[in-house]
Motif scaffolding. Structure first.
Motif, mmCIF file in Angstrom:
data_model
loop_
_atom_site.group_PDB
_atom_site.id
_atom_site.type_symbol
_atom_site.label_atom_id
_atom_site.label_comp_id
_atom_site.label_asym_id
_atom_site.label_seq_id
_atom_site.Cartn_x
_atom_site.Cartn_y
_atom_site.Cartn_z
ATOM 1 N N GLY A 159 51.571 82.957 37.415
ATOM 2 C CA GLY A 159 52.471 81.719 37.515
ATOM 3 C C GLY A 159 52.201 80.878 38.585
ATOM 4 N N ARG A 160 53.011 80.506 39.424
ATOM 5 C CA ARG A 160 52.746 79.366 40.511
ATOM 6 C C ARG A 160 51.632 79.878 41.275
ATOM 7 N NH1 ARG A 160 58.794 79.414 42.127
ATOM 8 N NH2 ARG A 160 58.493 81.562 41.563
ATOM 9 N N PRO A 161 50.854 78.942 42.010
ATOM 10 C CA PRO A 161 49.675 79.616 42.958
ATOM 11 C C PRO A 161 49.900 80.368 43.969
ATOM 12 C CG PRO A 161 49.694 77.076 42.394
ATOM 13 C CD PRO A 161 50.780 77.489 41.559
ATOM 14 N N ARG A 162 50.988 80.145 44.467
ATOM 15 C CA ARG A 162 51.715 81.193 45.632
ATOM 16 C C ARG A 162 51.949 82.360 45.234
ATOM 17 N NH1 ARG A 162 56.871 81.959 46.175
ATOM 18 N NH2 ARG A 162 58.454 80.444 45.304
ATOM 19 N N VAL A 163 52.545 82.417 44.188
ATOM 20 C CA VAL A 163 53.061 83.751 43.417
ATOM 21 C C VAL A 163 51.890 84.472 43.026
ATOM 22 C CG1 VAL A 163 54.104 84.791 41.537
ATOM 23 C CG2 VAL A 163 55.261 82.802 42.701
ATOM 24 N N HIS A 164 50.899 83.774 42.311
ATOM 25 C CA HIS A 164 49.832 84.420 41.981
ATOM 26 C C HIS A 164 49.015 85.057 43.268
ATOM 27 C CE1 HIS A 164 46.344 84.985 39.196
ATOM 28 N NE2 HIS A 164 45.375 84.575 40.223
ATOM 29 N N ASP A 165 48.581 84.243 44.164
ATOM 30 C CA ASP A 165 47.779 84.489 45.153
ATOM 31 C C ASP A 165 48.541 85.732 46.107
ATOM 32 O OD1 ASP A 165 45.724 82.875 44.439
ATOM 33 O OD2 ASP A 165 46.305 81.154 45.770
ATOM 34 N N PHE A 176 43.898 82.104 42.642
ATOM 35 C CA PHE A 176 44.388 81.375 41.535
ATOM 36 C C PHE A 176 43.475 80.093 41.489
ATOM 37 C CE2 PHE A 176 46.624 77.208 40.469
ATOM 38 C CZ PHE A 176 47.454 77.786 39.428
ATOM 39 N N SER A 177 42.819 79.341 42.465
ATOM 40 C CA SER A 177 41.900 78.269 42.461
ATOM 41 C C SER A 177 40.807 78.602 41.648
ATOM 42 C CB SER A 177 41.600 77.744 43.887
ATOM 43 O OG SER A 177 40.971 78.600 44.531
ATOM 44 N N ARG A 178 40.332 79.887 41.426
ATOM 45 C CA ARG A 178 39.062 79.989 40.901
ATOM 46 C C ARG A 178 39.355 80.557 39.472
ATOM 47 N NH1 ARG A 178 35.418 84.287 43.838
ATOM 48 N NH2 ARG A 178 34.500 83.902 42.118
ATOM 49 N N PHE A 229 56.183 77.050 34.770
ATOM 50 C CA PHE A 229 54.880 76.220 35.312
ATOM 51 C C PHE A 229 53.909 76.577 34.459
ATOM 52 C CE2 PHE A 229 50.946 77.332 37.283
ATOM 53 C CZ PHE A 229 50.842 76.210 38.208
ATOM 54 N N LEU A 230 53.671 77.524 33.881
ATOM 55 C CA LEU A 230 52.548 78.080 32.865
ATOM 56 C C LEU A 230 52.665 77.203 31.635
ATOM 57 C CD1 LEU A 230 52.397 81.886 33.143
ATOM 58 C CD2 LEU A 230 50.756 80.232 34.053
ATOM 59 N N ALA A 231 54.126 76.897 31.180
ATOM 60 C CA ALA A 231 54.334 76.092 29.856
ATOM 61 C C ALA A 231 53.832 74.629 30.104
ATOM 62 C CB ALA A 231 55.599 76.304 29.436
#
Length: 548
Positions: free
Chosen positions: A255-261, A273-275, A311-313
């Motif tokens: 999901g959101r960058p901070r959650v993923h990272d 996330f950025s990659r 966010f993904l949608a």
């Protein structure tokens, strides 16, 4: 993937189950009454028929179910949900209502019972597990290694255990031969490529696909392929190959960058996330209408997970699955019973968003809100659950056979290998015979024909017993199912969905609206509506995840 932390979560199985808001604490066996987003529904469990209720009908149904419970002594037994005759349910008299809407609603409920559309005879337990023509799918664990270090990964122990980390080509080819030799008359078979990160072993993946297609032509079998990847190695060239070769692609993104990272980290501890994100967007853009899922995990640290799904949608991913983490109770990432009100509210928010986007012509598919009410497998196969250890097996890098990919490496769950085949033993016997009726917690659950008994691996991890599902996982599943049924009512697909005003007399407009088992109860002006159900006695399916 979800954390594999031993049996530290077994205490959760002793938690007392609490009923979701809007769900009755005691309901007659075979029916379920619930509310979502201001709408009221009654589900007949045996037939799958779903009815929208007016307020008057909701109250009348409550009286009816209370009477049915009293007639059964509260045991939910009786005659398997069979109506005791025109005037009663299991020997209990039907409730009498006053005049006006209440009387009309009660009359309609009486008619539904007489017609066998609610409180219908419950399907009888099949004798043994579902009849299986043979093995239908293999999960090839191509890599017991990964280029990420996810905090919740259930496979982490496989990466650290001794043994080969990448499946050799000869093992993959022998696994394909094993699948064909044991697939019986079924013309279609499936291979799921999993890990770890299967793209670390791309050469063997490509060789396995080529070999399977050749052997399939020789044997008269059709192969379907699925791969699950974290996306780090999803270059344009690799993406083009997967787009052409794979029938389904599962892409990991939380999901959101901070959650993923926070969870999906590179070996140096930095976020991925950025990659990953650009790779996944590029792949989905070229994928078009072919099957894919963006699959993430939510934990206690992002209980606002609907924001991640949306966010993904907004990022252009139209098919999303967010799974609750599977973690021991001692793990700070674990979800807990006190989180349930917030989690239900998040599913509510997500259901409303799905409905809004569907009505606006921008549909967004959330995996756990999929419910196919028009077709599905027979009772025996629904009762048999996911098929793990029976028509679905996982293969470890060295060729070991396990009930599913989550059991790889767990002591006692190796069932044989691709060279010598399946070996007799108590674990194999368990998976061959298990059904929802052999699990005490499942046999009377209203969601049993949609769930199939839950995940064996999660039950073993969190309760220490294959036959005892995790109570919290069950409550989350039922919360999702209620919202899935709500969306099935609000976003009708095909036949079997009507909205009618109640005629005031038993049968009335309701009788004419019942296309295949569903109908309206009460006035449509205050929430009633018809949602078609299946043919009486035939339970309906749930969705099943693409990659094992």
């Amino acid at each position: 993937m979800s954390r594999r932390d031993g049996a530290g979560g077994r205490g959760r199985a002793r938690d007392e189950a609490r009923t979701a808001p809007g769900t009755q604490r005691r309901q007659a066996a075979g029916v379920h009454r619930f509310r979502v987003a201001g709408r009221r529904f009654l589900l007949d469990v045996g037939t799958g028929a779903l009815f929208g209720l007016s307020l008057a009908a909701w109250r009348a149904a409550g009286r009816l179910l209370a009477g049915a419970e009293a007639g059964r002594g509260g045991a939910g037994g009786g005659q398997g949900g069979r109506c005791g005759g025109p005037g009663g349910v299991g020997g209990s008299p039907l409730p009498r209502a006053g005049g006006g809407p209440a009387r009309g609603a009660a009359a309609e409920l009486h008619w539904l019972i007489r017609e066998g559309l609610i409180l219908s005879p419950q399907p009888q337990p099949p004798k043994g597990a579902a009849p299986r023509p043979g093995l239908r799918a293999l999960c090839l664990n191509l890599a017991a290694a990964c280029n990420l270090r996810c905090t919740y990964c259930f496979a982490q122990g496989q990466f650290e255990a001794p043994g080969p980390k990448l499946m050799p080509r000869e093992v993959a080819e022998r696994a394909i031969d094993f699948l064909l030799e044991n697939s019986g008359p079924d013309p279609g078979v499936e291979i799921d490529f999993f890990g770890g990160e299967p793209l670390l072993n791309l050469e063997v993946l490509q060789a396995a696909v080529s070999y399977a297609l050749r052997r399939g032509r020789e044997a008269g079998k059709r192969f379907r392929f699925t791969v699950t990847t974290n996306g780090l190695l999803l270059t344009p060239e690799v993406g083009r190959y997967l787009d052409e070769a794979m029938h389904n692609v599962v892409l990991s993104l939380d999901g959101r960058p901070r959650v993923h990272d926070a969870h999906r980290r590179l070996p140096d501890g930095s976020g991925s996330f950025s990659r990953v994100f650009p790779n996944l967007r590029r792949f989905v853009a070229q994928r078009g209408q072919r099957d894919y899922w963006v699959r993430g995990t939510y934990t206690s640290l992002n209980r606002d997970f609907s924001r991640d799904a949306l966010f993904l949608a907004r990022a252009g991913f139209a098919h999303v699955s967010l799974e609750p983490v599977v973690a021991a109770a001692s793990d700070p990432l674990a979800l807990r019973p006190e989180h349930l009100p917030r989690l239900r509210a998040e599913y509510d928010r997500l259901a409303r968003a799905c409905l809004s986007r569907a009505r606006a012509g921008r549909p967004f598919e959330f995996f756990h809100f999929r419910v196919d009410r028009e077709r599905g497998p027979c009772l025996a196969r629904r009762a048999g659950g996911c098929g793990a250890g029976r028509d679905y097996l996982a293969v470890s890098p060295e060729g070991g056979l396990y009930p599913c990919h989550q059991f790889i490496g767990r002591p006692g769950f190796r069932l044989g290998d691709v060279y010598r085949g399946l070996q007799p033993g108590p674990v194999r016997d368990y998976f061959a015979a298990v059904t929802i009726y052999s699990k005490p917690a499942c046999s009377q659950c209203w969601g049993r024909f949609y769930c199939g008994g839950g995940c064996h691996a999660n039950a073993h991890l969190l309760t220490g017993d294959l036959s005892t599902p995790d109570p919290l996982g069950c409550r989350l599943f039922l919360a999702r199912l209620e919202r899935a049924l709500y969306l099935a009512a609000e976003v009708p697909r095909g036949r079997g969905v009507r909205r009618v005003a109640a005629g005031g007399a038993a049968g009335g407009a309701l009788g004419g609206s019942s296309v295949d088992g569903g109908g309206a109860v009460g006035s449509s002006a205050d929430g009633g509506g018809a949602v078609g159900g299946p043919t009486p006695g035939v339970p309906r399916p749930r969705g099943e995840e693409g990659a094992g």
